[in-house]
Design an enzyme around this catalytic site. Structure first.
Site, PDB file in Angstrom:
ATOM      1  N   GLU A  41       0.861  -1.191   0.000  1.00  0.00           N
ATOM      2  CA  GLU A  41       0.000   0.000   0.000  1.00  0.00           C
ATOM      3  C   GLU A  41       0.895   1.239   0.000  1.00  0.00           C
ATOM      4  O   GLU A  41       2.107   1.128   0.224  1.00  0.00           O
ATOM      5  CB  GLU A  41      -0.906  -0.007   1.236  1.00  0.00           C
ATOM      6  CG  GLU A  41      -1.823  -1.224   1.248  1.00  0.00           C
ATOM      7  CD  GLU A  41      -2.746  -1.267   2.454  1.00  0.00           C
ATOM      8  OE1 GLU A  41      -2.735  -0.322   3.265  1.00  0.00           O
ATOM      9  OE2 GLU A  41      -3.479  -2.270   2.556  1.00  0.00           O
ATOM     10  N   ALA A  43       2.671   1.233   3.137  1.00  0.00           N
ATOM     11  CA  ALA A  43       3.094  -0.089   3.615  1.00  0.00           C
ATOM     12  C   ALA A  43       3.851  -0.790   2.488  1.00  0.00           C
ATOM     13  O   ALA A  43       3.271  -1.529   1.697  1.00  0.00           O
ATOM     14  CB  ALA A  43       1.885  -0.912   4.056  1.00  0.00           C
ATOM     15  N   THR A  63       1.474  -5.751  -9.665  1.00  0.00           N
ATOM     16  CA  THR A  63       1.828  -6.373 -10.946  1.00  0.00           C
ATOM     17  C   THR A  63       0.631  -7.179 -11.443  1.00  0.00           C
ATOM     18  O   THR A  63      -0.011  -7.888 -10.648  1.00  0.00           O
ATOM     19  CB  THR A  63       3.050  -7.300 -10.746  1.00  0.00           C
ATOM     20  OG1 THR A  63       4.129  -6.526 -10.245  1.00  0.00           O
ATOM     21  CG2 THR A  63       3.456  -7.967 -12.055  1.00  0.00           C
ATOM     22  N   GLN A 103      28.913  -0.379 -20.757  1.00  0.00           N
ATOM     23  CA  GLN A 103      30.271   0.165 -20.838  1.00  0.00           C
ATOM     24  C   GLN A 103      31.073  -0.518 -21.957  1.00  0.00           C
ATOM     25  O   GLN A 103      31.808   0.143 -22.692  1.00  0.00           O
ATOM     26  CB  GLN A 103      30.962  -0.033 -19.478  1.00  0.00           C
ATOM     27  CG  GLN A 103      32.172   0.840 -19.265  1.00  0.00           C
ATOM     28  CD  GLN A 103      31.810   2.327 -19.184  1.00  0.00           C
ATOM     29  OE1 GLN A 103      30.673   2.682 -18.920  1.00  0.00           O
ATOM     30  NE2 GLN A 103      32.791   3.171 -19.452  1.00  0.00           N
ATOM     31  N   GLU A 141       9.577  -7.383  -4.334  1.00  0.00           N
ATOM     32  CA  GLU A 141       9.611  -8.595  -3.486  1.00  0.00           C
ATOM     33  C   GLU A 141      10.640  -8.437  -2.359  1.00  0.00           C
ATOM     34  O   GLU A 141      11.288  -9.405  -1.946  1.00  0.00           O
ATOM     35  CB  GLU A 141       9.808  -9.866  -4.329  1.00  0.00           C
ATOM     36  CG  GLU A 141       8.672 -10.017  -5.341  1.00  0.00           C
ATOM     37  CD  GLU A 141       8.136 -11.410  -5.535  1.00  0.00           C
ATOM     38  OE1 GLU A 141       8.500 -12.320  -4.779  1.00  0.00           O
ATOM     39  OE2 GLU A 141       7.319 -11.586  -6.463  1.00  0.00           O
ATOM     40  N   SER A 198      16.801  -4.587  -1.325  1.00  0.00           N
ATOM     41  CA  SER A 198      18.081  -5.158  -0.871  1.00  0.00           C
ATOM     42  C   SER A 198      18.253  -4.931   0.628  1.00  0.00           C
ATOM     43  O   SER A 198      18.814  -5.775   1.339  1.00  0.00           O
ATOM     44  CB  SER A 198      19.247  -4.518  -1.633  1.00  0.00           C
ATOM     45  OG  SER A 198      19.185  -4.891  -2.989  1.00  0.00           O
ATOM     46  N   GLU A 199      17.760  -3.797   1.110  1.00  0.00           N
ATOM     47  CA  GLU A 199      17.884  -3.500   2.538  1.00  0.00           C
ATOM     48  C   GLU A 199      17.085  -4.514   3.363  1.00  0.00           C
ATOM     49  O   GLU A 199      17.538  -4.973   4.412  1.00  0.00           O
ATOM     50  CB  GLU A 199      17.391  -2.069   2.815  1.00  0.00           C
ATOM     51  CG  GLU A 199      18.284  -0.967   2.244  1.00  0.00           C
ATOM     52  CD  GLU A 199      18.234  -0.812   0.710  1.00  0.00           C
ATOM     53  OE1 GLU A 199      17.304  -1.358   0.076  1.00  0.00           O
ATOM     54  OE2 GLU A 199      19.136  -0.163   0.156  1.00  0.00           O
TER      55      GLU A 199
HETATM   56  N1  CAA Z   1       7.776 -17.231   6.973  1.00  0.00           N
HETATM   57  C1  CAA Z   1       6.680 -17.382   7.765  1.00  0.00           C
HETATM   58  N2  CAA Z   1       6.341 -16.504   8.715  1.00  0.00           N
HETATM   59  C2  CAA Z   1       7.134 -15.426   8.864  1.00  0.00           C
HETATM   60  C3  CAA Z   1       8.277 -15.196   8.077  1.00  0.00           C
HETATM   61  C4  CAA Z   1       8.584 -16.163   7.106  1.00  0.00           C
HETATM   62  N3  CAA Z   1       9.644 -16.013   6.305  1.00  0.00           N
HETATM   63  N4  CAA Z   1       8.841 -14.034   8.439  1.00  0.00           N
HETATM   64  C5  CAA Z   1       8.094 -13.541   9.440  1.00  0.00           C
HETATM   65  N5  CAA Z   1       7.054 -14.394   9.682  1.00  0.00           N
HETATM   66  C6  CAA Z   1       6.011 -14.235  10.692  1.00  0.00           C
HETATM   67  C7  CAA Z   1       6.640 -14.071  12.085  1.00  0.00           C
HETATM   68  O1  CAA Z   1       6.877 -15.346  12.666  1.00  0.00           O
HETATM   69  C8  CAA Z   1       5.584 -13.302  12.800  1.00  0.00           C
HETATM   70  O2  CAA Z   1       4.528 -14.152  13.172  1.00  0.00           O
HETATM   71  P1  CAA Z   1       3.914 -14.097  14.671  1.00  0.00           P
HETATM   72  O3  CAA Z   1       3.452 -12.680  14.869  1.00  0.00           O
HETATM   73  O4  CAA Z   1       2.797 -15.095  14.634  1.00  0.00           O
HETATM   74  O5  CAA Z   1       5.034 -14.459  15.589  1.00  0.00           O
HETATM   75  C9  CAA Z   1       5.008 -12.387  11.724  1.00  0.00           C
HETATM   76  O6  CAA Z   1       5.307 -13.027  10.465  1.00  0.00           O
HETATM   77  C10 CAA Z   1       5.619 -11.010  11.747  1.00  0.00           C
HETATM   78  O7  CAA Z   1       6.999 -11.133  11.491  1.00  0.00           O
HETATM   79  P2  CAA Z   1       8.030 -10.003  11.906  1.00  0.00           P
HETATM   80  O8  CAA Z   1       7.780  -9.650  13.341  1.00  0.00           O
HETATM   81  O9  CAA Z   1       9.363 -10.483  11.504  1.00  0.00           O
HETATM   82  O10 CAA Z   1       7.544  -8.773  11.000  1.00  0.00           O
HETATM   83  P3  CAA Z   1       8.184  -7.350  10.781  1.00  0.00           P
HETATM   84  O11 CAA Z   1       7.093  -6.348  10.864  1.00  0.00           O
HETATM   85  O12 CAA Z   1       9.401  -7.168  11.642  1.00  0.00           O
HETATM   86  O13 CAA Z   1       8.577  -7.353   9.194  1.00  0.00           O
HETATM   87  C11 CAA Z   1       9.820  -7.852   7.236  1.00  0.00           C
HETATM   88  C12 CAA Z   1       9.322  -8.304   8.615  1.00  0.00           C
HETATM   89  C13 CAA Z   1      10.849  -8.889   6.871  1.00  0.00           C
HETATM   90  C14 CAA Z   1      10.454  -6.488   7.236  1.00  0.00           C
HETATM   91  C15 CAA Z   1       8.607  -7.873   6.238  1.00  0.00           C
HETATM   92  O14 CAA Z   1       7.714  -6.812   6.519  1.00  0.00           O
HETATM   93  C16 CAA Z   1       9.029  -7.818   4.801  1.00  0.00           C
HETATM   94  O15 CAA Z   1       9.410  -8.833   4.227  1.00  0.00           O
HETATM   95  N6  CAA Z   1       8.947  -6.628   4.147  1.00  0.00           N
HETATM   96  C17 CAA Z   1       9.154  -6.519   2.716  1.00  0.00           C
HETATM   97  C18 CAA Z   1       7.831  -6.628   1.998  1.00  0.00           C
HETATM   98  C19 CAA Z   1       7.989  -7.132   0.603  1.00  0.00           C
HETATM   99  O16 CAA Z   1       8.843  -7.937   0.298  1.00  0.00           O
HETATM  100  N7  CAA Z   1       7.086  -6.681  -0.266  1.00  0.00           N
HETATM  101  C20 CAA Z   1       7.047  -7.162  -1.592  1.00  0.00           C
HETATM  102  C21 CAA Z   1       5.749  -6.767  -2.223  1.00  0.00           C
HETATM  103  S1  CAA Z   1       5.175  -7.921  -3.396  1.00  0.00           S
HETATM  104  C22 CAA Z   1       5.972  -7.603  -4.843  1.00  0.00           C
HETATM  105  O17 CAA Z   1       6.908  -6.870  -4.907  1.00  0.00           O
HETATM  106  C23 CAA Z   1       5.438  -8.379  -5.985  1.00  0.00           C
HETATM  107  C24 CAA Z   1       5.842  -7.804  -7.311  1.00  0.00           C
HETATM  108  O18 CAA Z   1       5.231  -6.919  -7.846  1.00  0.00           O
HETATM  109  C25 CAA Z   1       6.961  -8.391  -8.026  1.00  0.00           C
END
Ligand code: CAA
Length: 387
Positions: free
Chosen positions: A127, A130, A158, A335, A362, A365-366
């Site tokens: 979002e 988000a 996408t 290049q 998805e 890198s950070e």
């Molecule tokens: N597998 C399963 N569960 C997981 C997990 C995983 N890999 N990683 C975290 N979880 C679970 C945790 O266990 C936790 O569960 P509980 O609350 O039940 O304990 C819950 O998810 C929350 O996890 P975190 O506390 O780790 O969450 P966070 O708020 O600290 O965020 C983050 C973690 C890694 C930063 C995550 O927000 C993230 O990956 N952000 C990036 C988002 C992203 O990749 N977006 C891509 C958009 S889609 C796209 O790009 C498609 C396209 O067009 C190509």
């Protein structure tokens, strides 16, 4: 340890390569220039089974393994990265999670039209406020007694315009911020209105949309997995999806390397081919080495997923290395071609534009470094919540 692809994996790799060389690559520059989504192409890919390569045959898929699907994405992206992401999101971000987290009724209802390519899939998590902080999403799913009423806006989706099935994430816990209280829903194209077509730096043969869901009422049959467990669905989906984006980065870089190597053998300066100069040789050596390294990381992560073993860390490493490698090495390809590389006469400027997004979507890198750091440090508590 066995570094050989199986005969079946080689077969699907060659099938995709030949199709991509004949039906995709010759049109890629035009689709890029005209920002054209090649809708008909997906029916042809479906005929070859490539819209559901790693889906079981009983659900309309080709029944190949996950590594085969990764090879498909690499080959498609080598010809056109926009086609690569369309198929990647459709398969790893929509069809596979419905297969994995759906109940029997949901699997048999939603998976076959996707696996057969009759519907395209879209993954609606992000979002406006988000992105990396995916848990901050605000789309609401309010209980109605018989199900939920869903309201909200999603950004950078996408396939949005063409999707028949959306995997959409919404809060079912009121407005408490954070990952808990997010649920996953399967929506139809009719439930969603597209409000914007994003204009991008690259990937112009794919579509990226803003969408809104305006008080759509759905029943319990649309809830994927358990209520309040949608964030886990999203994270597990991205764990696999990131391997696909890493394969996309490898495919783009392979294409750039092929053009740069051939150009270096042909182009003459100071009385000899520029491939005779050590400066160019070192660039090509680095490209070849980094491509090998990225590919091995990608195939390892795919293999782990295929074995049903943990792959969060390995998928993040594959995506991080492959995407940064793609940005670096597509720039090096420009290049090597010099002034020609900067023009539309050669495709390397397109590869460079297309490569950049692999460092962003998805998970940036950070975020990949965050995921890797949490794994190597054995951190159980979310780093972000601690500030
Ligand atoms: N597998 C399963 N569960 C997981 C997990 C995983 N890999 N990683 C975290 N979880 C679970 C945790 O266990 C936790 O569960 P509980 O609350 O039940 O304990 C819950 O998810 C929350 O996890 P975190 O506390 O780790 O969450 P966070 O708020 O600290 O965020 C983050 C973690 C890694 C930063 C995550 O927000 C993230 O990956 N952000 C990036 C988002 C992203 O990749 N977006 C891509 C958009 S889609 C796209 O790009 C498609 C396209 O067009 C190509």
């Amino acid at each position: 340890m066995d570094f050989e692809l199986s005969p079946e994996q080689r077969e699907i790799q060659m099938l995709t390569r030949e199709f991509a060389q004949a039906e995709i690559e010759p049109h890629a520059a035009e689709w890029d220039r005209e920002h054209r989504f090649p809708r008909d192409l997906y029916a042809k890919l479906a005929e070859l089974g490539l819209m559901g390569a790693c889906l079981p045959e009983e659900y309309g898929g080709a029944g190949a393994d996950f590594l085969s699907y990764i090879l498909v994405l690499e080959e498609l992206s080598r010809a056109d990265a926009g086609v690569g992401v369309t198929v990647a999101v459709h398969t790893s971000a929509v069809t596979l999670p419905i297969l994995t987290f759906g109940n029997d009724e949901q699997r048999s209802r939603f998976v076959p039209p996707l696996a057969r390519g009759e519907h395209l899939g879209a993954f609606a998590l992000t979002e406006a406020e988000a992105g990396s902080d995916a848990g901050a999403l605000r789309t609401r799913a309010d209980p109605t007694g018989r199900g939920w009423r869903i309201t909200g806006s999603k950004q950078w989706i996408t396939n949005g315009t063409y999707a028949g099935t959306f995997l959409l994430f919404a809060r079912t816990d009121g407005q408490t911020p954070g990952a808990r209280g997010v649920s996953a829903f399967v929506l139809d194209g009719e439930h969603v209105r597209v409000t914007r077509d994003e204009e991008k730096l690259g990937l112009n043969s794919s579509v990226t949309n803003d969408i809104v869901v305006e008080g759509v009422e759905v029943g319990r049959d649309r809830l994927l997995h358990e209520e309040g467990k949608g964030f886990r669905v999203a994270m597990a989906t991205l764990d696999g999806g990131r391997i696909g984006i890493a394969a996309q980065a490898v495919g783009i870089t392979q294409a750039a390397y092929d053009v740069a190597r051939e150009y270096a053998k042909e182009r003459r300066a100071f009385g000899r081919p520029i491939a005779d100069f050590q400066a160019i040789q070192h660039k090509l050596a680095n490209m070849s080495m980094e491509l090998d390294a990225a590919r091995l990381l990608v195939y390892r992560a795919a293999w782990l997923k295929q074995q049903g073993r943990p792959h969060t860390e390995e998928g993040a490493k594959a995506k991080l290395f492959a995407s940064e490698m793609a940005r670096r090495q597509t720039a090096e390809a420009i290049q090597i071609l010099g002034g020609y590389g900067y023009t539309k006469e050669f495709p390397v400027e397109r590869y460079y534009r297309d490569a950049k997004i692999t460092e962003i979507y998805e998970g940036t890198s950070e975020i990949q470094r965050l995921v890797i750091a949490r794994a190597v440090l054995g951190l159980k508590q979310p780093v972000l919540a601690q500030g």
